[in-house]
Design an enzyme around this catalytic site. Structure first.
Site, PDB file in Angstrom:
ATOM      1  N   ASN A   1     -20.465 -21.583   7.821  1.00 34.11           N
ATOM      2  CA  ASN A   1     -21.487 -21.705   8.867  1.00 34.11           C
ATOM      3  C   ASN A   1     -20.923 -21.025  10.108  1.00 34.11           C
ATOM      4  OD1 ASN A   1     -23.300 -22.439  10.804  1.00 34.11           O
ATOM      5  ND2 ASN A   1     -22.906 -24.642  10.692  1.00 34.11           N
TER       6      ASN A   1
ATOM      7  N   LYS B   1     -22.309 -20.455  12.834  1.00 37.00           N
ATOM      8  CA  LYS B   1     -22.889 -21.010  14.067  1.00 37.00           C
ATOM      9  C   LYS B   1     -23.292 -19.850  14.996  1.00 37.00           C
ATOM     10  CE  LYS B   1     -20.331 -25.205  13.239  1.00 37.00           C
ATOM     11  NZ  LYS B   1     -19.667 -26.393  13.755  1.00 37.00           N
TER      12      LYS B   1
ATOM     13  N   HIS C   1     -28.038 -29.987  10.347  1.00 37.31           N
ATOM     14  CA  HIS C   1     -26.670 -29.971  10.869  1.00 37.31           C
ATOM     15  C   HIS C   1     -26.595 -30.903  12.082  1.00 37.31           C
ATOM     16  CE1 HIS C   1     -22.936 -28.637  12.682  1.00 37.31           C
ATOM     17  NE2 HIS C   1     -22.627 -28.146  11.505  1.00 37.31           N
TER      18      HIS C   1
ATOM     19  N   GLU D   1     -25.261 -30.617  14.848  1.00 36.66           N
ATOM     20  CA  GLU D   1     -25.516 -29.965  16.142  1.00 36.66           C
ATOM     21  C   GLU D   1     -27.016 -29.819  16.390  1.00 36.66           C
ATOM     22  OE1 GLU D   1     -22.963 -26.594  15.437  1.00 36.66           O
ATOM     23  OE2 GLU D   1     -21.233 -27.942  15.522  1.00 36.66           O
TER      24      GLU D   1
ATOM     25  N   GLU E   1     -20.635 -34.147   6.788  1.00 37.24           N
ATOM     26  CA  GLU E   1     -19.875 -33.655   7.926  1.00 37.24           C
ATOM     27  C   GLU E   1     -19.774 -34.745   8.991  1.00 37.24           C
ATOM     28  OE1 GLU E   1     -20.089 -29.041   8.056  1.00 37.24           O
ATOM     29  OE2 GLU E   1     -21.694 -29.859   9.262  1.00 37.24           O
TER      30      GLU E   1
ATOM     31  N   GLY F   1     -15.103 -29.274  14.604  1.00 39.15           N
ATOM     32  CA  GLY F   1     -14.559 -28.487  15.712  1.00 39.15           C
ATOM     33  C   GLY F   1     -13.511 -29.215  16.534  1.00 39.15           C
TER      34      GLY F   1
ATOM     35  N   SER G   1     -13.461 -29.388  10.376  1.00 41.15           N
ATOM     36  CA  SER G   1     -12.076 -28.922  10.520  1.00 41.15           C
ATOM     37  C   SER G   1     -11.393 -28.664   9.181  1.00 41.15           C
ATOM     38  CB  SER G   1     -11.256 -29.912  11.366  1.00 41.15           C
ATOM     39  OG  SER G   1     -11.814 -30.024  12.664  1.00 41.15           O
TER      40      SER G   1
ATOM     41  N   GLY H   1     -15.283 -23.044  12.025  1.00 41.21           N
ATOM     42  CA  GLY H   1     -14.303 -22.147  12.649  1.00 41.21           C
ATOM     43  C   GLY H   1     -13.543 -21.260  11.677  1.00 41.21           C
TER      44      GLY H   1
HETATM   45  P1  13P Z   1     -15.582 -26.768  11.860  1.00 39.81           P
HETATM   46  O1  13P Z   1     -15.066 -26.300  10.511  1.00 39.81           O
HETATM   47  O2  13P Z   1     -15.402 -25.741  12.930  1.00 39.81           O
HETATM   48  O3  13P Z   1     -15.028 -28.110  12.225  1.00 39.81           O
HETATM   49  O4  13P Z   1     -17.161 -26.939  11.697  1.00 39.81           O
HETATM   50  C1  13P Z   1     -17.672 -27.626  10.620  1.00 39.81           C
HETATM   51  C2  13P Z   1     -19.143 -27.464  10.588  1.00 39.81           C
HETATM   52  O5  13P Z   1     -19.846 -27.986  11.432  1.00 39.81           O
HETATM   53  C3  13P Z   1     -19.723 -26.629   9.527  1.00 39.81           C
HETATM   54  O6  13P Z   1     -21.106 -26.752   9.491  1.00 39.81           O
END
Ligand code: 13P
Length: 250
Positions: free
Chosen positions: A9, A11, A96, A98, A168, A174, A213, A235
């Site tokens: 992802n 983002k 998601h 977010e 998640e 993150g 993460s 990330g």
């Molecule tokens: P990170 O791997 O940056 O923690 O993000 C996870 C995520 O939200 C994937 O959708």
């Protein structure tokens, strides 16, 4: 045998040229990873088309990070599932944290997005997970159960076959803080149980990915758990080398 999936992802990261470059690097290194791993990349809308083009002839699938709740019409700024499908995308991430947190997505909205995704042949990667407060209060099981019951339980048996779930935990996204492999297994097994209460034996075939993460140094330990079928990577999906190394975790 459940599908093993490593999905990236991206983002709101990468400009079009960077995204194409990243996709090409993933495709170039893909041969180093077991064919049994299904890779998916989810770039921003603006370069979905170019990334699909760059990955033609590869085994890497492309997904969008969201889609509109409506089919078409006067919804300024929205992108319809039909438009995403027309570009050659196979997947769409829905729910998601977010999107839930910053854009107020509720189960009601997500039910509509699911309808749009399936109506256009897109396979949803449906995200669930609890916040830190909910985890501390021991509510993580109930939160995930509700997020599944309110949305996934509305799918038909046929639709359920194309669903991917991503667990998640918000506190691990993150933050550099990962759920332990045991924490992941515990809740993945629970999610599978909830799915089985509705879909029976088909629940054993549903890929459940871990996200939060996830990186080359911890992927193997997490993926080794019975009910963890891969990862949804943020990330670490932005560097082809790391993304591929996560795939080697299987
Ligand atoms: P990170 O791997 O940056 O923690 O993000 C996870 C995520 O939200 C994937 O959708």
């Amino acid at each position: 045998m459940r599908k093993k999936i490593v999905a990236g992802n991206w983002k709101m990261n990468t400009l079009p040229a960077e995204g194409v470059e990243l996709a090409k690097s993933v495709a170039a290194g893909r041969g180093e990873v077991c064919e049994c791993v299904n890779f998916i990349v989810c770039p921003p809308f603006t370069h979905l088309s170019q990334v699909v083009e760059a990955l033609k002839g590869s085994t890497i699938a492309v997904g969008a990070q969201n889609c509109a709740a409506e089919a078409k019409g006067a919804y300024t700024g929205e992108v319809a599932a039909s438009m995403i499908a027309a570009l050659g995308c196979e997947y769409v991430i829905l729910g998601h944290s977010e999107r839930r947190q910053y854009y107020g997505e509720t189960s009601e909205t997500l039910n509509k997005k699911m309808v749009q995704a399936y109506a256009n042949g897109l396979k949803p990667i449906y995200c669930v997970g609890e916040s830190l407060e909910e985890r501390k209060a021991g509510k993580h099981f109930d939160v995930c159960k509700a997020q599944i019951e309110e949305v996934v339980f509305n799918l038909s048996e046929e639709q359920f076959k194309d669903l991917v779930i991503a667990y998640e935990p918000v506190w691990a996204i993150g933050t550099g803080e990962t759920a332990t492999a045991e924490q992941a297994q515990e809740i993945h097994a629970y999610i599978r149980e909830v799915l089985a209460s509705k879909f029976g034996a088909a629940a054993a075939e549903c890929p459940i990915l871990y996200g939060g993460s996830c990186k080359p140094s911890n992927a193997a330990e997490i993926f080794a758990k019975e009910d963890v079928d891969g990862g949804l990577i943020g990330g670490a999906a932005l560097k082809a080398e790391d993304f591929l190394a996560i795939g080697k975790g299987f």
